[in-house]
Motif scaffolding. Structure first.
Motif, PDB file in Angstrom:
ATOM      1  N   ASP A 178       0.859  -1.179   0.000  1.00  0.00           N
ATOM      2  CA  ASP A 178       0.000   0.000   0.000  1.00  0.00           C
ATOM      3  C   ASP A 178       0.896   1.229   0.000  1.00  0.00           C
ATOM      4  O   ASP A 178       2.063   1.162   0.389  1.00  0.00           O
ATOM      5  N   VAL A 309     -14.364   1.217   3.549  1.00  0.00           N
ATOM      6  CA  VAL A 309     -13.227   1.993   3.045  1.00  0.00           C
ATOM      7  C   VAL A 309     -12.142   1.109   2.439  1.00  0.00           C
ATOM      8  O   VAL A 309     -11.024   1.595   2.196  1.00  0.00           O
ATOM      9  N   HIS A 311      -9.462  -0.346   0.342  1.00  0.00           N
ATOM     10  CA  HIS A 311      -8.762   0.393  -0.719  1.00  0.00           C
ATOM     11  C   HIS A 311      -7.489  -0.311  -1.194  1.00  0.00           C
ATOM     12  O   HIS A 311      -6.673   0.287  -1.898  1.00  0.00           O
ATOM     13  N   ASN A 312      -7.322  -1.549  -0.799  1.00  0.00           N
ATOM     14  CA  ASN A 312      -6.197  -2.342  -1.305  1.00  0.00           C
ATOM     15  C   ASN A 312      -6.603  -3.811  -1.280  1.00  0.00           C
ATOM     16  O   ASN A 312      -7.710  -4.159  -0.851  1.00  0.00           O
ATOM     17  N   MET A 345     -11.041   5.177  -6.715  1.00  0.00           N
ATOM     18  CA  MET A 345      -9.847   4.938  -5.909  1.00  0.00           C
ATOM     19  C   MET A 345      -8.824   6.044  -6.115  1.00  0.00           C
ATOM     20  O   MET A 345      -8.924   6.842  -7.048  1.00  0.00           O
ATOM     21  N   LYS A 349      -2.960   3.502  -5.435  1.00  0.00           N
ATOM     22  CA  LYS A 349      -3.430   2.173  -5.059  1.00  0.00           C
ATOM     23  C   LYS A 349      -3.386   1.227  -6.260  1.00  0.00           C
ATOM     24  O   LYS A 349      -3.473   1.664  -7.407  1.00  0.00           O
ATOM     25  N   ILE A 351      -5.344  -0.708  -8.195  1.00  0.00           N
ATOM     26  CA  ILE A 351      -6.748  -0.946  -8.524  1.00  0.00           C
ATOM     27  C   ILE A 351      -6.933  -2.293  -9.226  1.00  0.00           C
ATOM     28  O   ILE A 351      -7.961  -2.947  -9.072  1.00  0.00           O
ATOM     29  N   GLY A 428     -13.614   1.600  -2.074  1.00  0.00           N
ATOM     30  CA  GLY A 428     -12.477   2.018  -2.887  1.00  0.00           C
ATOM     31  C   GLY A 428     -11.542   2.990  -2.203  1.00  0.00           C
ATOM     32  O   GLY A 428     -10.385   3.095  -2.571  1.00  0.00           O
ATOM     33  N   SER A 429     -12.055   3.730  -1.192  1.00  0.00           N
ATOM     34  CA  SER A 429     -11.228   4.733  -0.524  1.00  0.00           C
ATOM     35  C   SER A 429     -12.004   5.352   0.626  1.00  0.00           C
ATOM     36  O   SER A 429     -13.243   5.386   0.616  1.00  0.00           O
ATOM     37  N   THR A 432     -13.840   8.056  -1.148  1.00  0.00           N
ATOM     38  CA  THR A 432     -15.051   7.611  -1.851  1.00  0.00           C
ATOM     39  C   THR A 432     -16.223   7.552  -0.874  1.00  0.00           C
ATOM     40  O   THR A 432     -17.292   8.122  -1.122  1.00  0.00           O
TER      41      THR A 432
END
Length: 441
Positions: A178, A309, A311-312, A345, A349, A351, A428-429, A432
């Motif tokens: 990350d 959240v 995101h990875n 995202m 990251k 994606i 995704g974040s 987001t």
């Protein structure tokens, strides 16, 4: 360096946040050389305090928010005045700074930022946005004379501004890929950075069954006391309750609203500390802990929403483990339900890995996605919309993708294309989730 007019305590928090975002060359600037003199000027280092707080510092790739929130809740339940620092926030900046479960108010944060700014000017130094706001949080905690500080590392560990505070217990939740722009994509190097929070002789909670050897080497060099998941402690899920087991004891505990691995790491942290915390306080803390944006289900606009959240790849794997049975249970009572996704995202990251995990579940037939509602995050680190679409085209098969100018409109589009039987998943974040939640405030 960019400058603007000097602010005072009479200016708004929004004005202060805009100001400090423009006084340094970048919002993130790794290293402690500039921030330490300002911290000393403010008197926020532990060695400067007559009644120094007991400090838990939590680093890791995933699970930091849940772990810090749980440690904080347990300490509060034990009657300790507890400060909690987390980042990023979802909708209000003051979410980052809590004392006994209450957000710092904007006026208190502005006063703290004004003091940090004066100290910075006195020392003739430039500080990043994250350094300024972290110092403000530490100053608020110091002035409130909190018994315990629970601090979440924002990025890495060794060079993160939070690491100016010496922990009494260090926690490393896990190590994954990350923040590649800052930490690289080598697990051994990332592990070395996160292990930078370890101090000589202190307990270190290692919240993963497998960790890079670099982490274990830092533990050895510092003569720290390791407590690793699967070795010094274990947890066992028993449906309505769960058990935390270690060499000293086995605790029967209530199920929290967070993942059990993060709960187990938090419980291990307080048990390894020198604080007087009993099983009743641990149970009370577990029952009370809640965290926005982590498998967070709500109802807006006549629709059922789920916010996470993730995101990875590590976070997405964990989300899918929880989501699949949750979705199947929803389908049991809503046979015609369709799944819509609001997604975006940040640019640093991977994606592709995240989308591969989603596509694998689609290929297994565990769910279908009726439509992806996609827009660019309103943030300097956001991935561009065209880049997102290119990656989605490469990693998803036959996806129905609708694009929007902003995430607020994407969330409206998801409502308009769905019905009250459907579910809308947002991930995704932090950004987001935060932008969509803000749209419904």
């Amino acid at each position: 360096m960019r400058t603007t007019k000097h602010l005072t305590e009479n200016d708004s928090l929004a004005s202060w946040l805009e100001y400090i975002a423009n006084i340094h060359v970048s919002a993130i600037d790794m290293g402690l050389e500039r921030v330490l003199p300002v911290a000393q000027r403010l008197g926020v280092l532990k060695k400067q305090m007559p009644n120094a707080p007991y400090v838990f510092t939590v680093a890791g790739t995933n699970g930091k928010g849940s772990t810090t929130a749980t440690i904080s809740a347990i300490c509060q339940a034990a009657g300790l005045k507890t400060a909690l620092y987390q980042s990023p926030h979802l909708t209000d900046f003051t979410e980052r700074m809590n004392i006994d479960g209450r957000q710092t108010d904007e006026n208190s944060l502005v006063r703290a930022l004004a003091k940090v700014e004066q100290a910075r000017l006195d020392m003739g130094l430039s500080l990043s946005f994250f350094e300024m706001t972290t110092l403000a949080a530490l100053l608020i905690f110091k002035e409130a004379d909190c018994d315990v500080w629970v601090l979440e590392i924002g990025l890495g560990g060794r060079l993160d501004v939070v690491n100016i505070i010496d922990p009494d217990v260090a926690v490393i939740t896990n190590i994954g890929i990350d923040h590649v722009d800052w930490l690289g994509d080598d697990l051994e190097k990332i592990g070395l950075e996160k292990a930078g929070i370890i101090r000589d002789g202190i307990p270190v909670i290692l919240g993963a069954r497998a960790l890079p050897s670099s982490v274990l080497e830092v533990v050895r060099i510092n003569h720290a006391k390791p407590y690793q998941l699967g070795k010094e402690y274990e947890f066992d899920d028993r449906q309505d309750v769960w058990y935390h087991s270690s060499a000293g004891t086995t605790l029967k505990l209530p199920k929290p609203r967070i993942s059990l691995v993060n709960a187990a790491n938090a419980v291990s942290s307080v048990l390894a500390s020198s604080l007087d915390i009993n099983q009743a306080a641990i149970a009370q803390g577990l029952e009370s802990v809640a965290l926005s944006g982590r498998f967070d289900h709500r109802n807006f606009g006549g629709r059922k929403w789920l916010f996470d959240v993730a995101h990875n790849a590590h976070g997405m794997s964990f989300l899918l483990e929880q989501f699949v049975p949750y979705w199947h249970e929803h389908q049991r009572t809503h046979a015609d339900a369709k799944l819509h996704v609001v997604f975006s995202m940040l640019g640093d990251k991977d994606i592709g890995l995240v989308l591969d995990l989603v596509q694998a579940k689609i290929d297994e037939g565990v769910f279908e996605i009726a439509a992806w509602h996609v827009a660019m995050i309103d943030h300097i680190r956001a991935m561009g919309l065209n880049d997102i679409l290119t990656l989605m085209d490469c990693h998803l098969s036959s996806a129905n993708i609708i694009t929007y100018d902003e995430l607020r409109l994407a969330s409206v589009g998801a409502i308009e294309m769905s019905n009250d039987q459907d579910m809308i998943l947002v991930f995704g974040s932090f950004h987001t989730v935060g932008e969509v939640l803000t749209a419904f405030k």
